[in-house]
Motif scaffolding. Structure first.
Motif, mmCIF file in Angstrom:
data_model
loop_
_atom_site.group_PDB
_atom_site.id
_atom_site.type_symbol
_atom_site.label_atom_id
_atom_site.label_comp_id
_atom_site.label_asym_id
_atom_site.label_seq_id
_atom_site.Cartn_x
_atom_site.Cartn_y
_atom_site.Cartn_z
ATOM 1 N N GLU A 1 0.742 -7.902 6.965
ATOM 2 C CA GLU A 1 0.822 -7.423 5.588
ATOM 3 C C GLU A 1 0.115 -8.382 4.644
ATOM 4 O O GLU A 1 -0.591 -7.977 3.737
ATOM 5 C CB GLU A 1 2.286 -7.265 5.195
ATOM 6 N N LYS B 1 -3.578 -7.881 4.375
ATOM 7 C CA LYS B 1 -4.050 -6.715 3.633
ATOM 8 C C LYS B 1 -3.769 -6.838 2.143
ATOM 9 O O LYS B 1 -4.545 -6.353 1.333
ATOM 10 C CB LYS B 1 -3.386 -5.453 4.186
ATOM 11 N N ASN C 1 9.055 14.467 6.322
ATOM 12 C CA ASN C 1 7.864 13.738 6.695
ATOM 13 C C ASN C 1 6.611 14.484 6.271
ATOM 14 O O ASN C 1 5.612 13.889 5.900
ATOM 15 C CB ASN C 1 7.834 13.500 8.210
ATOM 16 N N GLN D 1 3.584 13.019 3.827
ATOM 17 C CA GLN D 1 2.198 12.952 4.235
ATOM 18 C C GLN D 1 1.271 13.612 3.226
ATOM 19 O O GLN D 1 0.130 13.198 3.057
ATOM 20 C CB GLN D 1 2.041 13.625 5.602
ATOM 21 N N SER E 1 0.410 11.953 -2.741
ATOM 22 C CA SER E 1 -0.536 10.882 -3.047
ATOM 23 C C SER E 1 -0.348 10.442 -4.480
ATOM 24 O O SER E 1 -0.405 11.261 -5.398
ATOM 25 C CB SER E 1 -1.975 11.356 -2.838
ATOM 26 N N ARG F 1 -2.380 8.739 -6.168
ATOM 27 C CA ARG F 1 -3.649 8.775 -6.880
ATOM 28 C C ARG F 1 -3.958 10.169 -7.406
ATOM 29 O O ARG F 1 -4.492 10.339 -8.493
ATOM 30 C CB ARG F 1 -4.767 8.299 -5.944
ATOM 31 N N PRO G 1 -2.338 -2.036 -0.722
ATOM 32 C CA PRO G 1 -2.999 -0.837 -0.202
ATOM 33 C C PRO G 1 -2.222 0.415 -0.563
ATOM 34 O O PRO G 1 -0.993 0.430 -0.518
ATOM 35 C CB PRO G 1 -3.012 -1.078 1.314
ATOM 36 N N GLU G 2 -2.947 1.468 -0.926
ATOM 37 C CA GLU G 2 -2.296 2.687 -1.413
ATOM 38 C C GLU G 2 -1.348 3.275 -0.373
ATOM 39 O O GLU G 2 -0.268 3.759 -0.714
ATOM 40 C CB GLU G 2 -3.355 3.722 -1.793
ATOM 41 N N GLN G 3 -1.723 3.206 0.892
ATOM 42 C CA GLN G 3 -0.863 3.766 1.931
ATOM 43 C C GLN G 3 0.469 3.027 1.987
ATOM 44 O O GLN G 3 1.533 3.653 2.095
ATOM 45 C CB GLN G 3 -1.561 3.694 3.290
ATOM 46 N N ASP G 4 0.424 1.694 1.900
ATOM 47 C CA ASP G 4 1.662 0.915 1.910
ATOM 48 C C ASP G 4 2.511 1.232 0.691
ATOM 49 O O ASP G 4 3.740 1.342 0.780
ATOM 50 C CB ASP G 4 1.344 -0.584 1.929
ATOM 51 N N GLU H 1 2.622 4.009 -1.139
ATOM 52 C CA GLU H 1 3.238 5.330 -1.043
ATOM 53 C C GLU H 1 4.412 5.329 -0.059
ATOM 54 O O GLU H 1 5.460 5.911 -0.323
ATOM 55 C CB GLU H 1 2.187 6.355 -0.617
ATOM 56 N N GLU H 2 4.220 4.660 1.075
ATOM 57 C CA GLU H 2 5.297 4.635 2.073
ATOM 58 C C GLU H 2 6.526 3.914 1.539
ATOM 59 O O GLU H 2 7.658 4.363 1.734
ATOM 60 C CB GLU H 2 4.796 3.951 3.349
#
Length: 433
Positions: free
Chosen positions: A3, A6, A229, A233, A236, A238, A414-417, A419-420
């Motif tokens: 982590e 990133k 889930n 997925q 977003s 953004r 990071p955007e993925q992290d 959001e999760e």
């Protein structure tokens, strides 16, 4: 450690970056014979030192057709006089003695704060670059410090709530003592009349094409591969801007769009009337920190005097935790020798020396409140393009008229992290909204 590789810590300077428009100043320069360079530079440093341009190298070296050419800065140019013959009286004999031909050129006005800025400066005239080594910068942060910073930013993001009554994200704030590495207080936005019910409302779909699926909360099974889930997925941050319309610092007037009459009556019946337009996450966290102090240190009058004395002693050590801890230990030893309880002197004065972690960049109101609280460092993950007070629109940390200045850092997540972290937390906390 993956982590940390990133995520990135970015120091928000007190002044805007000058990489796009580099401030320059005009000087008079002249070509010189390389064999006379040492003699000429030595005499110029005595006759006309460049006190305000110590970052600028006096000599520029170029190579043309295999031949070395040197140019030297004679003096600052008069901005009101465009004639190159109009040079200071003290320089005129020097120019005649070495048969020099002054020309006007530009050099960087300020020292570079980054390697990239230094490279841009050297394109017009060579300068020196010395990376910052002060306590405020990123360069002095150890791996352990960075791991702590990433950890508490993750804690703040995990406290961000996604409310099912309108699918709105709330900002979160976490105040941390960097010496003890403990959370002092935390909070979310409380600027909307949100309800606490036994069965939350279904999550509403976003109205700007984010593609989030509307799934009732009670239909979410506690097993992997569920509809829950699928919703995560497709979500977003953004593309779904409406999801964070409830963040107070981004949209300080968002509370006016609520159906206040119906909401207030229901909240009053449940004795949960805690919202207010000014209860942004940072302000609520400050309030919670003060409440914590009142419970831990009930003898407020005596402790307030001692805390003020401690604040004065620690004023010069706010930015260096190791020095601050050493001073605190010395004070404790003295108080114990005077038969006073160590806990009495250790009550913090406001939030002196503490750090605060925010998911979104604070607005001017919250940023000024953190000045009054003597916060040491501010970390935030997402910029505030509307009214951000610490880099996006304003830079309150660079206001010289203030009696306290904190350091500001942005944590690039990071955007993925992101959001999760938000969505995983939201499914666990939605029943509290």
């Amino acid at each position: 450690m993956l982590e940390a590789m990133k995520w990135e810590i970015i120091h928000i300077h007190n002044e805007p970056d000058s990489s796009l428009e580099m401030p320059t100043v005009e000087v008079l320069a002249s070509n010189i014979e390389p064999k006379l360079a040492n003699t000429i530079v030595r005499q110029l440093n005595q006759v006309c030192p460049l006190d305000n341009l110590r970052h600028v190298k006096r000599v520029q070296r170029r190579t043309s057709d295999g031949k070395v050419e040197l140019s030297v800065i004679l003096c600052l140019a008069d901005e009101h006089e465009k004639d190159t013959d109009a040079v200071p009286i003290g320089i005129q004999p020097f120019i005649r003695a070495y048969n020099l031909c002054p020309i006007r050129t530009k050099v960087a006005k300020h020292a570079a704060r980054s390697k990239e800025e230094w490279e841009e400066q050297c394109k017009i005239w060579p300068t020196s670059f010395h990376p910052s080594t002060n306590c405020d910068g990123v360069a002095t942060l150890s791996d352990e410090d960075m791991e702590m910073i990433f950890h508490y930013m993750k804690v703040a993001i995990q406290q961000t709530k996604l409310c099912y009554s309108g699918a709105k994200v709330l900002n979160a704030a976490v105040i941390v003592d960097p010496v003890s590495r403990k959370v002092i207080a935390s909070a979310n936005d409380q600027t909307h009349p949100l309800l606490t019910t036994s069965e939350p409302s279904p999550r509403n779909g976003c109205n700007d094409g984010c593609g989030a699926t509307t799934v009732p909360h009670e239909s979410h099974p506690n097993t992997a591969g569920s509809n829950q889930n699928t919703t995560v997925q497709k979500f977003s941050l953004r593309t779904c801007s409406d999801i964070y319309a409830g963040v107070s610092c981004l949209n300080p007037w968002g509370w006016t769009a609520q159906e206040l009459g119906k909401q207030n009556s229901l909240v009053k019946r449940e004795n949960k009337f805690t919202w207010h337009p000014l209860r942004h996450a940072a302000l609520v966290a400050i309030e919670n920190a003060a409440e914590r102090d009142r419970k831990l240190f009930p003898n407020s009058e005596v402790l307030e005097l001692k805390s003020e004395a401690l604040d004065v002693l620690l004023h010069t050590a706010d930015k260096c935790p190791s020095k601050r801890q050493k001073i605190e230990e010395q004070i404790i030893d003295k108080e114990v020798s005077d038969n006073l309880k160590p806990t009495e002197i250790m009550r913090p004065y406001l939030c002196t020396g503490f750090d605060i972690y925010l998911v979104w960049e604070p607005c001017p109101m919250c940023a000024m409140a953190l000045v009054h609280q003597r916060i040491r460092r501010i970390f935030y993950a997402l910029p505030n393009p509307n009214i951000g007070a610490l880099g996006s629109v304003y830079r309150l940390q660079g206001e010289k008229s203030l009696n306290h200045h904190y350091s500001v850092f942005r944590i690039s997540v990071p955007e993925q992290d992101l959001e999760e972290l938000i969505l995983n937390t939201s499914d666990n906390t939605s029943s509290q909204c």
